[in-house]
Design a protein around this motif. Structure first.
Motif, PDB file in Angstrom:
ATOM      1  N   UNK A  15       1.206   9.923   2.792  1.00 55.10           N
ATOM      2  CA  UNK A  15       0.955   8.457   2.614  1.00 55.10           C
ATOM      3  C   UNK A  15       2.051   7.704   3.417  1.00 55.10           C
ATOM      4  N   UNK A  16       2.741   8.481   4.112  1.00 52.09           N
ATOM      5  CA  UNK A  16       3.582   7.871   5.135  1.00 52.09           C
ATOM      6  C   UNK A  16       4.858   7.023   4.703  1.00 52.09           C
ATOM      7  N   UNK A  17       5.176   7.794   3.362  1.00 56.53           N
ATOM      8  CA  UNK A  17       6.500   7.286   2.659  1.00 56.53           C
ATOM      9  C   UNK A  17       7.586   8.408   3.387  1.00 56.53           C
TER      10      UNK A  17
ATOM     11  N   UNK B  26       3.061   6.307  -2.959  1.00 57.06           N
ATOM     12  CA  UNK B  26       3.928   6.762  -3.650  1.00 57.06           C
ATOM     13  C   UNK B  26       3.568   7.023  -5.140  1.00 57.06           C
ATOM     14  N   UNK B  27       3.106   6.063  -5.593  1.00 53.34           N
ATOM     15  CA  UNK B  27       2.710   6.312  -7.157  1.00 53.34           C
ATOM     16  C   UNK B  27       1.677   7.584  -7.306  1.00 53.34           C
TER      17      UNK B  27
ATOM     18  N   UNK C  69       0.905  -1.217   0.124  1.00 54.19           N
ATOM     19  CA  UNK C  69       0.148  -0.147   0.074  1.00 54.19           C
ATOM     20  C   UNK C  69       0.810   1.252   0.038  1.00 54.19           C
ATOM     21  N   UNK C  70       1.881   1.146   0.686  1.00 53.27           N
ATOM     22  CA  UNK C  70       2.964   2.396   0.607  1.00 53.27           C
ATOM     23  C   UNK C  70       3.605   2.771  -0.867  1.00 53.27           C
ATOM     24  N   UNK C  71       3.706   1.805  -1.494  1.00 53.98           N
ATOM     25  CA  UNK C  71       4.164   2.057  -2.916  1.00 53.98           C
ATOM     26  C   UNK C  71       2.838   2.832  -3.818  1.00 53.98           C
ATOM     27  N   UNK C  72       1.717   2.007  -3.509  1.00 53.39           N
ATOM     28  CA  UNK C  72       0.544   2.848  -4.133  1.00 53.39           C
ATOM     29  C   UNK C  72       0.302   4.289  -3.724  1.00 53.39           C
TER      30      UNK C  72
ATOM     31  N   UNK D  91      12.137   1.839 -11.553  1.00 50.88           N
ATOM     32  CA  UNK D  91      11.872   0.780 -10.572  1.00 50.88           C
ATOM     33  C   UNK D  91      11.976   1.601  -9.356  1.00 50.88           C
ATOM     34  N   UNK D  92      11.208   1.680  -8.346  1.00 46.68           N
ATOM     35  CA  UNK D  92      10.995   2.400  -7.114  1.00 46.68           C
ATOM     36  C   UNK D  92      10.840   1.730  -6.035  1.00 46.68           C
ATOM     37  N   UNK D  93      11.658   2.010  -5.295  1.00 43.98           N
ATOM     38  CA  UNK D  93      11.501   1.381  -3.563  1.00 43.98           C
ATOM     39  C   UNK D  93      11.073   2.424  -2.613  1.00 43.98           C
ATOM     40  N   UNK D  94      10.349   1.901  -1.558  1.00 45.98           N
ATOM     41  CA  UNK D  94      10.017   2.919  -0.839  1.00 45.98           C
ATOM     42  C   UNK D  94      10.019   2.363   0.643  1.00 45.98           C
ATOM     43  N   UNK D  95      10.275   3.221   1.600  1.00 46.39           N
ATOM     44  CA  UNK D  95      10.362   2.714   3.248  1.00 46.39           C
ATOM     45  C   UNK D  95       9.634   3.663   3.862  1.00 46.39           C
TER      46      UNK D  95
END
Length: 239
Positions: free
Chosen positions: A114-116, A68-69, A63-66, A134-138
């Motif tokens: 979004x808590x990113x 972010x997008x 959900x975090x990546x969504x 390609x994107x990574x998130x934390x």
């Protein structure tokens, strides 16, 4: 040694495909990358550049990546956009820093909502052309060390190969993109509708959609859904 590391990456991607009982595809690169680097989420977008830069989300993990997008689509800026224009990885350890907020004021505001907290964007380079990201998130401040960056680069190379071979399939074929995602196409469909309604270019229509989403504090995808469903209409400027 590099060949061994690349083989290990493809093995992890194959394991992700086996877990879902499917053939190896783009989403497996995202899943395997999340597992290998222990990040909160990952996403992959294709890049189209005519007219203007557009990110077409293909898959997200988590959900975090969504979120972010959504933040990058709504703001129109962010690490992914810069990674495309600069043709190099853009790594942000903490979106709360003064530097990050000054560089991407809209994106950092939406990303934090979004808590990113950390974002790592790797361009998928086909020669000199950026075919995707390609994107990574934390969800907490973090920086990838050199070994992790190298491994993420191998996942990006694998993702590029899978992206370039991706074929949309009909009927009983496997659908590679996440049906619930479909962020990019719906936004572009809405942009076309607004361009007709407001008698403007598609790019101007996209700007109006973004401005409306920011003013109404709504996700851009939700605004696009309402436009496509004919529940929201835009008038010509000054009309």
């Amino acid at each position: 040694m590099s060949d061994e590391r690349a083989l290990r990456v493809w093995t992890l991607i194959g394991e992700a495909a086996a877990d879902r009982h499917g053939t190896v595809a783009v989403q497996d690169a995202c899943v395997a990358c999340v597992r290998a680097l222990r990040v909160s989420g990952a996403g992959l977008s294709a890049v189209s550049g005519v007219p203007g830069l557009r990110l077409e989300p293909v898959h997200v993990v988590g959900e975090l990546s969504r979120g972010l997008a959504e933040a990058e689509l709504t703001s129109g800026d962010g690490p992914c956009v810069d990674a495309v224009s600069e043709r190099r990885p853009v790594l942000v350890a903490d979106l709360l820093t003064v530097e990050a907020q000054a560089r991407w004021p809209l994106f950092t505001t939406l990303g934090q909502a979004a808590r990113v907290r950390a974002v790592f964007a790797f361009p998928l380079l086909a020669g000199t052309v950026v075919a995707g990201i390609l994107v990574l998130c934390q969800d907490r401040p973090r920086m990838l060390d050199e070994a992790e960056q190298a491994r993420a680069g191998l996942f990006a190379s694998a993702a590029l190969a899978l992206l370039l071979s991706m074929v949309t399939m009909d009927g009983d074929g496997e659908v590679l993109a996440v049906a619930a995602l479909a962020l990019g196409p719906q936004i572009h469909q809405a942009s076309g509708i607004v361009a007709i309604q407001a008698d403007c270019t598609v790019e101007q229509a996209l700007l109006r959609l973004r401005a409306y989403a920011l003013a109404a504090d709504e996700p851009l995808t939700e605004v696009a859904r309402r436009v496509v469903a004919h529940r929201l209409r835009f008038s010509p400027a000054g009309g």
